[in-house]
Design a protein around this motif. Structure first.
Motif, PDB file in Angstrom:
ATOM      1  N   ALA A 166     -24.072  37.387  61.401  1.00 57.29           N
ATOM      2  CA  ALA A 166     -24.138  36.193  61.297  1.00 57.29           C
ATOM      3  C   ALA A 166     -25.132  35.522  61.672  1.00 57.29           C
ATOM      4  O   ALA A 166     -25.876  34.456  61.292  1.00 57.29           O
ATOM      5  N   GLU A 167     -25.669  35.684  62.953  1.00 57.61           N
ATOM      6  CA  GLU A 167     -26.721  34.982  63.663  1.00 57.61           C
ATOM      7  C   GLU A 167     -28.001  35.498  62.970  1.00 57.61           C
ATOM      8  O   GLU A 167     -29.076  34.455  63.495  1.00 57.61           O
ATOM      9  N   HIS A 168     -27.960  36.158  62.098  1.00 56.48           N
ATOM     10  CA  HIS A 168     -29.373  36.670  61.409  1.00 56.48           C
ATOM     11  C   HIS A 168     -29.549  36.142  60.120  1.00 56.48           C
ATOM     12  O   HIS A 168     -30.483  36.276  59.275  1.00 56.48           O
ATOM     13  N   LEU A 169     -28.591  35.439  59.509  1.00 60.60           N
ATOM     14  CA  LEU A 169     -28.296  34.994  58.000  1.00 60.60           C
ATOM     15  C   LEU A 169     -29.586  33.867  57.835  1.00 60.60           C
ATOM     16  O   LEU A 169     -30.067  33.984  56.974  1.00 60.60           O
ATOM     17  N   TRP A 170     -29.881  33.118  58.719  1.00 56.62           N
ATOM     18  CA  TRP A 170     -30.826  31.847  58.606  1.00 56.62           C
ATOM     19  C   TRP A 170     -32.303  32.657  58.499  1.00 56.62           C
ATOM     20  O   TRP A 170     -33.106  32.299  57.959  1.00 56.62           O
ATOM     21  N   LYS A 171     -32.475  33.717  59.284  1.00 56.18           N
ATOM     22  CA  LYS A 171     -33.684  34.480  59.279  1.00 56.18           C
ATOM     23  C   LYS A 171     -33.995  35.033  57.827  1.00 56.18           C
ATOM     24  O   LYS A 171     -35.043  34.830  57.244  1.00 56.18           O
ATOM     25  N   TRP A 172     -32.842  35.405  57.462  1.00 59.25           N
ATOM     26  CA  TRP A 172     -33.028  36.031  56.073  1.00 59.25           C
ATOM     27  C   TRP A 172     -33.108  35.289  54.871  1.00 59.25           C
ATOM     28  O   TRP A 172     -34.023  35.502  54.138  1.00 59.25           O
ATOM     29  N   ALA A 173     -32.654  33.968  55.118  1.00 58.10           N
ATOM     30  CA  ALA A 173     -32.707  32.884  54.189  1.00 58.10           C
ATOM     31  C   ALA A 173     -34.418  32.529  54.251  1.00 58.10           C
ATOM     32  O   ALA A 173     -34.760  32.234  53.114  1.00 58.10           O
ATOM     33  N   GLY A 174     -34.666  32.256  55.170  1.00 55.93           N
ATOM     34  CA  GLY A 174     -36.099  31.987  55.345  1.00 55.93           C
ATOM     35  C   GLY A 174     -37.283  33.045  55.057  1.00 55.93           C
ATOM     36  O   GLY A 174     -37.791  32.880  54.113  1.00 55.93           O
ATOM     37  N   ALA A 175     -36.681  34.363  55.112  1.00 60.47           N
ATOM     38  CA  ALA A 175     -37.600  35.254  54.598  1.00 60.47           C
ATOM     39  C   ALA A 175     -37.588  35.268  52.726  1.00 60.47           C
ATOM     40  O   ALA A 175     -38.556  35.482  52.317  1.00 60.47           O
TER      41      ALA A 175
ATOM     42  N   LEU B 210     -26.743  33.938  50.458  1.00 55.17           N
ATOM     43  CA  LEU B 210     -27.044  33.857  51.893  1.00 55.17           C
ATOM     44  C   LEU B 210     -26.475  32.348  52.440  1.00 55.17           C
ATOM     45  O   LEU B 210     -25.832  32.623  53.319  1.00 55.17           O
ATOM     46  N   LEU B 211     -26.779  31.575  51.604  1.00 52.04           N
ATOM     47  CA  LEU B 211     -26.245  30.202  52.116  1.00 52.04           C
ATOM     48  C   LEU B 211     -24.739  30.296  51.939  1.00 52.04           C
ATOM     49  O   LEU B 211     -23.950  29.443  52.859  1.00 52.04           O
ATOM     50  N   ALA B 212     -23.867  30.968  51.001  1.00 58.08           N
ATOM     51  CA  ALA B 212     -22.458  30.938  50.994  1.00 58.08           C
ATOM     52  C   ALA B 212     -22.180  31.650  52.231  1.00 58.08           C
ATOM     53  O   ALA B 212     -21.212  30.933  53.079  1.00 58.08           O
ATOM     54  N   ARG B 213     -22.871  32.644  52.527  1.00 60.43           N
ATOM     55  CA  ARG B 213     -22.320  33.439  53.950  1.00 60.43           C
ATOM     56  C   ARG B 213     -22.555  32.565  55.186  1.00 60.43           C
ATOM     57  O   ARG B 213     -21.718  32.402  56.133  1.00 60.43           O
ATOM     58  N   ILE B 214     -23.421  31.669  54.980  1.00 60.53           N
ATOM     59  CA  ILE B 214     -23.919  30.891  56.170  1.00 60.53           C
ATOM     60  C   ILE B 214     -22.835  29.859  56.307  1.00 60.53           C
ATOM     61  O   ILE B 214     -22.463  29.741  57.543  1.00 60.53           O
ATOM     62  N   VAL B 215     -22.390  29.326  55.185  1.00 64.00           N
ATOM     63  CA  VAL B 215     -21.259  28.202  55.249  1.00 64.00           C
ATOM     64  C   VAL B 215     -19.954  28.867  55.657  1.00 64.00           C
ATOM     65  O   VAL B 215     -19.379  28.337  56.412  1.00 64.00           O
ATOM     66  N   MET B 216     -19.605  29.896  55.216  1.00 65.34           N
ATOM     67  CA  MET B 216     -18.395  30.755  55.643  1.00 65.34           C
ATOM     68  C   MET B 216     -18.220  31.237  56.840  1.00 65.34           C
ATOM     69  O   MET B 216     -17.149  31.552  57.482  1.00 65.34           O
ATOM     70  N   SER B 217     -19.558  31.342  57.492  1.00 66.68           N
ATOM     71  CA  SER B 217     -19.501  32.002  58.881  1.00 66.68           C
ATOM     72  C   SER B 217     -19.664  30.837  60.014  1.00 66.68           C
ATOM     73  O   SER B 217     -19.600  31.037  61.081  1.00 66.68           O
ATOM     74  N   GLY B 218     -19.595  29.454  59.160  1.00 62.87           N
ATOM     75  CA  GLY B 218     -19.517  28.411  60.307  1.00 62.87           C
ATOM     76  C   GLY B 218     -20.723  28.023  60.834  1.00 62.87           C
ATOM     77  O   GLY B 218     -21.029  27.379  61.773  1.00 62.87           O
ATOM     78  N   ARG B 219     -21.853  28.489  60.199  1.00 63.83           N
ATOM     79  CA  ARG B 219     -23.556  28.190  60.709  1.00 63.83           C
ATOM     80  C   ARG B 219     -24.204  27.353  60.016  1.00 63.83           C
ATOM     81  O   ARG B 219     -25.322  27.262  60.258  1.00 63.83           O
TER      82      ARG B 219
END
Length: 391
Positions: A167-176, A226-235
């Motif tokens: 979960a803590e790496h999801l934003w990095k992957w979205a940026g990639a 990725l954004l769905a997973r970010i929202v679902m993980s509370g991030r």
């Protein structure tokens, strides 16, 4: 820091359902502007310049919504074959009917067509062919279903891979993914020949490669996942719907004024992602607004049929899109309104008589028959909420 607690996941996202129709409406007005229906040539030119890009924005909106909502509605244990069955039951009957209607109306209008121009569209492979008449086919809106079909084929694998990201790496992957999206126009502008086409500010090969080739639109879909997973993980970050909407302004201006294919899809990638995710977060927080109201949800439900019909009504149909006919302001606006209302009425009929019955009957296997002394177990095959024109 410990991971934030995942938010309660609601079964439905009414705001995103309303967004589906908003995206379809953007595509509709893009085609209105391209018709040059007004007798005022200066108005036609300005309208086409500033509204012509709305179609590209609407399609990108659809693709991002698709990745987000398919991920949101996915359930553990759902088998790929059942998922693909649901998707085909959703899109293909409506596609075949609108493809046939477009062909019949085209022939009745006396327009010449060839098998090579229209047949690829029936099988949703026309977007792969770098010929404008093939991509347009009998229904100019249907090419995007071929893109969606590639998304659907890849979705089970993509979802499995994204679920393996911490979960803590999801934003990095979205940026990639956003940075990786730069490669598509880079390849188009540096490696493909520049071939002009009347009415097109990009080279034809650049336009086809960046806008139509299905695999080159994958980054919008993956960003939605990725954004769905970010929202679902509370991030999710504290960006509300109003702030997200404001980011559309610079993105829109870039699509209008950047003369190369860098301005075709890329400028709206981040703004549309922010809008989709912030809308979902608003639903989670119980702040559903106008887009999630009853009327917009209903319009969202019929949006796929509306999207699939609007070019059939507009081209060979009664709206006379592209016929060269022009009218004064009052009559042109009246005709646009009639075009919209007729398309909406036909969309409701198509939704009620084809889309819903087919989904109810064919989207999942029938329950096994109950034999004496046994109990029938229900078939676990949830029909997902969906968010693209095909969903």
């Amino acid at each position: 820091m410990p991971d934030p607690s995942p938010p309660q996941r609601p079964a439905a996202l009414p705001t995103l359902t309303g967004m589906r129709f908003l995206a379809a409406l953007l595509v509709f007005f893009s085609h209105v502007s391209a018709a040059w229906m007004f007798t005022d040539a200066q108005f036609n030119e300005g309208f086409d310049k500033y509204a012509g890009t709305l179609g590209a924005i609407g399609v990108s909106f659809f693709f991002t919504l698709s990745g987000f909502v398919l991920t949101w509605s996915a359930r553990d244990g759902d088998r790929p074959l059942l998922f693909w069955r649901r998707r085909l039951a959703k899109i293909y009957p409506t596609h075949v009917l609108t493809w046939t209607a477009g062909l019949v109306l085209t022939l009745l209008a006396g327009q010449a067509v060839t098998t090579g121009e229209v047949l690829p569209g029936l099988f949703l492979v026309n977007a792969w062919v770098p010929e404008y008449l093939v991509i347009r086919g009998t229904n100019g809106a249907a090419w995007s279903l071929g893109v969606e079909l590639v998304f659907y084929l890849c979705f089970p694998l993509l979802l499995a891979l994204v679920k393996r990201i911490r979960a803590e790496h999801l934003w990095k992957w979205a940026g990639a993914v956003v940075l990786g999206a730069l490669l598509v126009p880079l390849v188009a502008e540096t490696l493909l020949p520049q071939e002009t086409m009347p009415g097109l500010k990009y080279g034809w090969w650049q336009y086809w490669f960046v806008y139509f080739v299905p695999v080159n639109r994958m980054y919008e879909f993956v960003l939605g996942i990725l954004l769905a997973r970010i929202v679902m993980s509370g991030r999710w970050i504290p960006v509300n719907r109003a702030v997200a909407a404001l980011t559309l302004i610079p993105g829109y201006l870039l699509t209008v004024f950047v003369p190369t294919s860098y301005g075709l899809v890329l400028p709206l990638l981040v703004p549309l992602g922010l809008i989709v995710a912030s809308g979902a977060q608003a639903d989670i927080d119980g702040r559903t607004g106008l887009l999630g109201g009853r009327a917009m949800v209903w319009l969202g439900e019929v949006s796929f049929a509306f999207y699939m019909l609007h070019m059939v009504v507009a081209g060979p149909g009664p709206a006379k899109f592209g016929s060269g006919h022009q009218w004064g302001a009052v009559e042109a606006v009246s005709r646009i309104g009639g075009w919209f209302l007729l398309t909406l009425a036909l969309a409701w009929v198509l939704y009620r008589t084809v889309e819903l019955p087919v989904m109810r009957r064919w989207s999942r296997p029938r329950a096994r028959r109950v034999t004496a002394g046994t109990a029938a177990a229900p078939v676990a095959d949830p029909v997902p909420l969906t968010g693209s024109p095909a969903d």
